[in-house]
Design a protein around this motif. Structure first.
Motif, PDB file in Angstrom:
ATOM      1  N   THR A 158       0.833  -1.196   0.000  1.00  0.00           N
ATOM      2  CA  THR A 158       0.000   0.000   0.000  1.00  0.00           C
ATOM      3  C   THR A 158       0.873   1.253   0.000  1.00  0.00           C
ATOM      4  O   THR A 158       1.903   1.300   0.660  1.00  0.00           O
ATOM      5  N   ALA A 159       0.439   2.266  -0.741  1.00  0.00           N
ATOM      6  CA  ALA A 159       1.211   3.499  -0.844  1.00  0.00           C
ATOM      7  C   ALA A 159       1.140   4.318   0.434  1.00  0.00           C
ATOM      8  O   ALA A 159       0.221   4.169   1.246  1.00  0.00           O
ATOM      9  N   GLY A 160       2.099   5.202   0.599  1.00  0.00           N
ATOM     10  CA  GLY A 160       2.102   6.113   1.728  1.00  0.00           C
ATOM     11  C   GLY A 160       0.855   6.985   1.734  1.00  0.00           C
ATOM     12  O   GLY A 160       0.430   7.477   0.697  1.00  0.00           O
ATOM     13  N   GLY A 161       0.270   7.145   2.924  1.00  0.00           N
ATOM     14  CA  GLY A 161      -0.953   7.930   3.052  1.00  0.00           C
ATOM     15  C   GLY A 161      -2.204   7.196   2.648  1.00  0.00           C
ATOM     16  O   GLY A 161      -3.308   7.724   2.761  1.00  0.00           O
ATOM     17  N   GLN A 162      -2.042   5.946   2.196  1.00  0.00           N
ATOM     18  CA  GLN A 162      -3.179   5.157   1.719  1.00  0.00           C
ATOM     19  C   GLN A 162      -3.335   3.854   2.500  1.00  0.00           C
ATOM     20  O   GLN A 162      -3.983   2.927   2.044  1.00  0.00           O
ATOM     21  N   GLY A 163      -2.707   3.790   3.666  1.00  0.00           N
ATOM     22  CA  GLY A 163      -2.811   2.588   4.490  1.00  0.00           C
ATOM     23  C   GLY A 163      -1.510   1.849   4.692  1.00  0.00           C
ATOM     24  O   GLY A 163      -1.502   0.754   5.262  1.00  0.00           O
ATOM     25  N   ALA A 164      -0.386   2.427   4.260  1.00  0.00           N
ATOM     26  CA  ALA A 164       0.913   1.751   4.421  1.00  0.00           C
ATOM     27  C   ALA A 164       1.259   1.547   5.888  1.00  0.00           C
ATOM     28  O   ALA A 164       1.754   0.488   6.282  1.00  0.00           O
ATOM     29  N   ALA A 165       1.008   2.558   6.706  1.00  0.00           N
ATOM     30  CA  ALA A 165       1.317   2.427   8.136  1.00  0.00           C
ATOM     31  C   ALA A 165       0.465   1.334   8.773  1.00  0.00           C
ATOM     32  O   ALA A 165       0.950   0.574   9.613  1.00  0.00           O
ATOM     33  N   ARG A 166      -0.782   1.237   8.370  1.00  0.00           N
ATOM     34  CA  ARG A 166      -1.657   0.185   8.908  1.00  0.00           C
ATOM     35  C   ARG A 166      -1.128  -1.191   8.518  1.00  0.00           C
ATOM     36  O   ARG A 166      -1.130  -2.127   9.318  1.00  0.00           O
ATOM     37  N   GLU A 167      -0.662  -1.313   7.280  1.00  0.00           N
ATOM     38  CA  GLU A 167      -0.111  -2.589   6.820  1.00  0.00           C
ATOM     39  C   GLU A 167       1.070  -3.015   7.690  1.00  0.00           C
ATOM     40  O   GLU A 167       1.181  -4.189   8.074  1.00  0.00           O
ATOM     41  N   VAL A 168       1.929  -2.068   8.018  1.00  0.00           N
ATOM     42  CA  VAL A 168       3.095  -2.369   8.846  1.00  0.00           C
ATOM     43  C   VAL A 168       2.677  -2.725  10.270  1.00  0.00           C
ATOM     44  O   VAL A 168       3.200  -3.679  10.865  1.00  0.00           O
ATOM     45  N   CYS A 169       1.729  -1.969  10.810  1.00  0.00           N
ATOM     46  CA  CYS A 169       1.244  -2.266  12.164  1.00  0.00           C
ATOM     47  C   CYS A 169       0.646  -3.665  12.226  1.00  0.00           C
ATOM     48  O   CYS A 169       0.918  -4.428  13.161  1.00  0.00           O
ATOM     49  N   ASP A 170      -0.169  -4.006  11.233  1.00  0.00           N
ATOM     50  CA  ASP A 170      -0.775  -5.344  11.195  1.00  0.00           C
ATOM     51  C   ASP A 170       0.293  -6.424  11.106  1.00  0.00           C
ATOM     52  O   ASP A 170       0.207  -7.464  11.774  1.00  0.00           O
ATOM     53  N   LEU A 171       1.303  -6.176  10.272  1.00  0.00           N
ATOM     54  CA  LEU A 171       2.360  -7.174  10.092  1.00  0.00           C
ATOM     55  C   LEU A 171       3.114  -7.415  11.398  1.00  0.00           C
ATOM     56  O   LEU A 171       3.388  -8.567  11.770  1.00  0.00           O
ATOM     57  N   ILE A 172       3.451  -6.338  12.100  1.00  0.00           N
ATOM     58  CA  ILE A 172       4.158  -6.480  13.371  1.00  0.00           C
ATOM     59  C   ILE A 172       3.316  -7.261  14.370  1.00  0.00           C
ATOM     60  O   ILE A 172       3.807  -8.169  15.050  1.00  0.00           O
ATOM     61  N   MET A 173       2.043  -6.929  14.446  1.00  0.00           N
ATOM     62  CA  MET A 173       1.166  -7.621  15.387  1.00  0.00           C
ATOM     63  C   MET A 173       0.993  -9.089  15.015  1.00  0.00           C
ATOM     64  O   MET A 173       0.932  -9.960  15.885  1.00  0.00           O
ATOM     65  N   GLN A 174       0.940  -9.388  13.731  1.00  0.00           N
ATOM     66  CA  GLN A 174       0.869 -10.785  13.303  1.00  0.00           C
ATOM     67  C   GLN A 174       2.136 -11.528  13.708  1.00  0.00           C
ATOM     68  O   GLN A 174       2.079 -12.667  14.191  1.00  0.00           O
ATOM     69  N   ALA A 175       3.290 -10.878  13.537  1.00  0.00           N
ATOM     70  CA  ALA A 175       4.562 -11.507  13.886  1.00  0.00           C
ATOM     71  C   ALA A 175       4.681 -11.729  15.391  1.00  0.00           C
ATOM     72  O   ALA A 175       5.352 -12.661  15.838  1.00  0.00           O
TER      73      ALA A 175
END
Length: 200
Positions: free
Chosen positions: A161-178
């Motif tokens: 996902t591009a910046g400002g379009q949900g990229a930060a959410r993608e990273v947060c989700d990934l960390i929490m999944q890990a």
């Protein structure tokens, strides 16, 4: 997990093996965000009186709140200084905010000292070469598909996902999944509750 996504026909760093990617994300105790191009789409809007305006994404905001609730601290390091960013950080409960910082590496070292953390326990998401001094040191380095090619070539993960379009959410989700906290956070929304959660 997808990484190393081509952008503008420029190939970038190939994907890390999923096991290594998740291991890096699992070690994150502090996630640091750039602002322009990460929490926003990188565009700058100016009002008639010269006021600078920024547009944030509510998905990113809620992801950051969930990440904090899971036990991961969050911070902002940005080269620009804006009252709007201070307001957004306050809304999200981001306690560590450094703005107007052109030497991002020094700001990063100060943050490590303040929180008594090693660089390997930190993640950072940035999009331009000014971010490389931090990206080259953290244990989990992330960029976005609209980031500069030199940055995308040197990180562990490039978001879908591009910046400002949900990229930060993608990273947060990934960390929490890990870190095995994602399912518990999601479960809270899958059972009836007397009070809903307001968008972030």
């Amino acid at each position: 997990m997808a990484a190393g996504i081509p952008y503008n026909n420029v190939s970038v760093n190939p994907a890390l093996p999923e096991a290594e990617l998740m291991a890096r994300a699992a070690r994150v105790r502090l996630m640091i965000f750039d602002v322009d191009g990460i929490l926003t789409d990188g565009g700058l809007l100016y009002g008639a009186d010269g006021e600078q305006l920024k547009r944030f994404n509510v998905l990113d905001g809620h992801g950051i709140k969930q990440l904090q609730q899971s036990g991961v601290a969050t911070a902002i390091i940005s080269a620009r200084k804006s009252a709007i960013v201070s307001r957004r950080a306050a809304d999200l409960g981001i306690a560590h905010v450094q703005q107007g910082v052109h030497d991002k590496h020094s700001a990063f070292i100060q943050l490590l000292t303040q929180l008594q953390l090693d660089a390997d326990a930190c993640g950072f998401i940035g999009d331009d070469v000014i971010d490389l001094p931090i990206l080259s040191q953290v244990g989990f380095a992330v960029s976005v598909p609209n980031g500069h090619r030199e940055v995308r070539a040197r990180v562990h993960y490039v978001t879908q996902t591009a910046g400002g379009q949900g990229a930060a959410r993608e990273v947060c989700d990934l960390i929490m999944q890990a870190q095995d906290t994602y399912e518990a956070a999601l479960a809270a929304y899958l059972r009836p509750t007397p009070q809903g959660s307001a968008p972030a």
